[in-house]
Structures are given as C-alpha cells and as structure tokens.
Design a protein around this motif. Structure first.
Motif, PDB file in Angstrom:
ATOM      1  N   ALA A 152      99.730 -32.021 -81.818  1.00  0.00           N
ATOM      2  CA  ALA A 152      98.029 -31.296 -81.734  1.00  0.00           C
ATOM      3  C   ALA A 152      97.374 -31.970 -81.543  1.00  0.00           C
ATOM      4  O   ALA A 152      96.438 -31.748 -80.986  1.00  0.00           O
ATOM      5  CB  ALA A 152      99.098 -30.621 -83.677  1.00  0.00           C
ATOM      6  N   ARG A 153      96.822 -33.054 -82.368  1.00  0.00           N
ATOM      7  CA  ARG A 153      95.654 -33.532 -82.296  1.00  0.00           C
ATOM      8  C   ARG A 153      95.724 -34.065 -81.161  1.00  0.00           C
ATOM      9  O   ARG A 153      93.923 -34.028 -80.409  1.00  0.00           O
ATOM     10  CB  ARG A 153      95.921 -35.180 -83.175  1.00  0.00           C
ATOM     11  N   ARG A 154      96.619 -33.913 -79.957  1.00  0.00           N
ATOM     12  CA  ARG A 154      95.777 -34.806 -78.949  1.00  0.00           C
ATOM     13  C   ARG A 154      95.430 -33.965 -77.722  1.00  0.00           C
ATOM     14  O   ARG A 154      95.408 -34.224 -76.813  1.00  0.00           O
ATOM     15  CB  ARG A 154      97.014 -35.904 -78.377  1.00  0.00           C
ATOM     16  N   ILE A 155      96.156 -32.374 -77.935  1.00  0.00           N
ATOM     17  CA  ILE A 155      95.634 -31.789 -76.851  1.00  0.00           C
ATOM     18  C   ILE A 155      94.953 -30.640 -77.819  1.00  0.00           C
ATOM     19  O   ILE A 155      94.531 -29.563 -77.483  1.00  0.00           O
ATOM     20  CB  ILE A 155      97.452 -30.753 -76.179  1.00  0.00           C
ATOM     21  N   GLY A 156      94.699 -30.929 -78.962  1.00  0.00           N
ATOM     22  CA  GLY A 156      93.423 -29.777 -79.644  1.00  0.00           C
ATOM     23  C   GLY A 156      93.799 -28.180 -79.329  1.00  0.00           C
ATOM     24  O   GLY A 156      93.432 -27.602 -79.967  1.00  0.00           O
TER      25      GLY A 156
END
Length: 316
Positions: free
Chosen positions: A311-315
């Motif tokens: 989730a952090r990496r793909i917003g």
C-alpha cells in the motif's frame, strides 16, 4: 522443530489429517494430486473479507490463455492501484481458488485491487510457459488496466513460493524490455529462487515429516524445468540474477522453512544491487504458513505487514 508456533502446528496437523482421506500422494496422477490438494486446502480459503466487486475472466493477454480473478475491496469508480498475485504450489499445484482468501485479505487490508493469476501448471506446461503468459499479462495491463478499474501506473507484483519466483522472473523480463517501471513493488512470501537446497536446510527443516522437504522440492523443480541446463537460467532460478534497477521488495521469511535460505540470500543480492528491500523473519513459522490465517495471529501479522508495504509503495 519444537519451536513451531502452536497455531501453525495446528494448521499442519489438520492438513495431515485431511490428506489421510486420499491415497499416498506419490501414487496419484498429477490431475489427481491437484484435485486432492484443492480439497485439502479448501477449508483454509473460507471466510474472511467480503469484496465490493469480484470479476473473473479467462482470456489471452498475448502469450496464451490465463484465468484471472480481480478483487476490488471498495466501491470506487476511479482507477485503483493493484497487486498482481501469483499463487504457489511448486509450479505444479494450487490455483486462485486455494488462495482465494489470502488474496481477499491482501485487498481488504491494503485497500488495493488484487488480480489473482491462474497460470498453466507443470509438468504439462514446462518453463517458460507460465512466465511467458504472466509477462504477457503485465504488458496487457500496461495498456488495458482501466478496463478492470485499475491504474496502470500503480501496479505491484507478488506471490508465495513458486509465485515469488515468477514475480521476480517476470520483472527480469520486463527490465529486458525497458518496461520495469510498470512494477512499483514486489511482495515475496517464502519464495523459491533456486533449484538447490542445501544439506543444512534439509537437516534442519526437511525430512519426510516436514511440510516441505528436499525430495519434494526437487520433484517440483523437475516438473517445472525442461532439463538441468535451466538451473543456470536466472529467469528460472532468479537467485542467479543481478537486480539493478529493481523496485522496492518485501521478503516474508518463515523461520523454520526449507527455502528460507533462498530468501535470505535474495535479501543480500538485492542489497548488493542497491534495491530498497525489507526482509522480515517470522519466528516459529513454516512454509505455507500464511494459509493458516483463520487460526494464526502470526499469519495475520505477516499478511498485514505485506499489505502495508504494498500500500505504501503504490499509494493505496
């Protein structure tokens, strides 16, 4: 192996009891093995989050037919980020049905779409058949993700065991094409990255009573590879590859797993290449432990960790 987490031990014992309703595994044909494996795993795919929308399609993305299942966790008409998830099973077993709950859990916890991929299984489909089709899917999503409500600029790849292997191998293919920017993150759960299992790993974690032992692993690799020459191919055995330019990676490593050494070695290879990598070892866990999510707090924590990373990496 007295350090096994108690809930994971319950999971393993239940599977052993369920396997007793079938003849010995090695006496079954591959088709019979798959039927049995689906039935033994069925109880672990029950329950869990309800999706806002689920779409299933069988289609040819350019290199041969795939069945995919698209899990959308929320009602939202705007394009959403997505994790393309590739199930494990030694390249030989399992499906998006055995991994249905796991993928729903990732979607719900991460707030992103999950695309589950049913790739052609070995030995009927030898390397690189599955890899070709997954690469084709990623290129199709580059141009068509919007049809499924997905943002093609926010894609991650992931998988467990053989699925971890195929995720890394696909990214190697995409890098060759100059398309690695398609993938913003890689999630690997107990990936099998080499056909080699050390004597130490077999002595510590293998043997006939284990959930995965060396002879079983060798059988899966024999199913997948065309011959010994493929053991030297980085797209078949990604531990041999060089990883410059790779996106951030998360490696979930069960402490008591036969192939934990693969993930630990992969961690070092990624660091050497300057890749942003997180490696988490889960004490008392075995291969396949994420499937115990309905009874195991440890499995749920590992799923939450992986979902948060993606989730952090793909917003999301």
């Amino acid at each position: 192996m007295d350090r096994i987490d108690p809930d994971i031990a319950r999971f393993v014992e239940q599977m052993r009891q369920d396997w007793k309703q079938f003849p010995p595994f090695e006496t079954l044909s591959f088709a019979e093995q798959r039927v049995a494996a689906e039935k033994v795993r069925a109880r672990w795919a029950l329950g869990g989050p309800v999706m806002a929308r689920t779409l299933e399609r069988s289609f040819d993305p350019g290199a041969g037919e795939l069945r995919v299942r698209v899990y959308q966790p929320v009602n939202d008409d705007s394009p959403l980020p997505a994790l393309i998830y590739i199930h494990g099973g030694g390249f030989t077993l399992f499906s998006i049905d055995t991994h249905d709950r796991l993928m729903r859990e990732y979607a719900a916890r991460g707030g992103f779409v999950v695309v589950g991929v049913d790739y052609p299984l070995s030995p009927e489909a030898k390397y690189p058949t599955a890899l070709n089709r997954i690469e084709g899917l990623m290129l199709w999503l580059r141009d068509n993700a919007g049809r499924w409500g997905i943002d093609p600029d926010r894609l991650a790849m992931g998988g467990d065991s053989a699925g971890g292997n195929l995720s890394f191998a696909t990214c190697l293919r995409l890098r060759e094409r100059g398309e690695l920017g398609l993938v913003k993150a890689i999630l690997s759960n107990y990936g099998g990255f080499s056909a080699t299992i050390s004597d130490e790993a077999e002595a510590r974690f293998g043997g006939p009573a284990s959930i995965l032992h060396r002879e079983e692993a060798r059988g899966y690799w024999a199913n997948y590879l065309r011959g010994p020459e493929d053991e030297d191919d980085p797209e078949a055995c990604p531990l041999l590859a060089e990883f410059s330019g790779f996106p951030p990676c998360f490696l979930a490593v069960p402490e008591l797993d036969l192939v934990a050494e693969h993930s630990l070695a992969m961690h070092e290879r990624l660091k050497q290449a300057g890749v942003d990598v997180e490696c988490v070892v889960y004490p008392g866990a075995l291969h396949s432990f994420l499937e115990a999510m309905s009874i195991s707090a440890l499995a749920r924590r590992a799923i939450a960790d992986g979902a948060a990373f993606v989730a952090r990496r793909i917003g999301a």
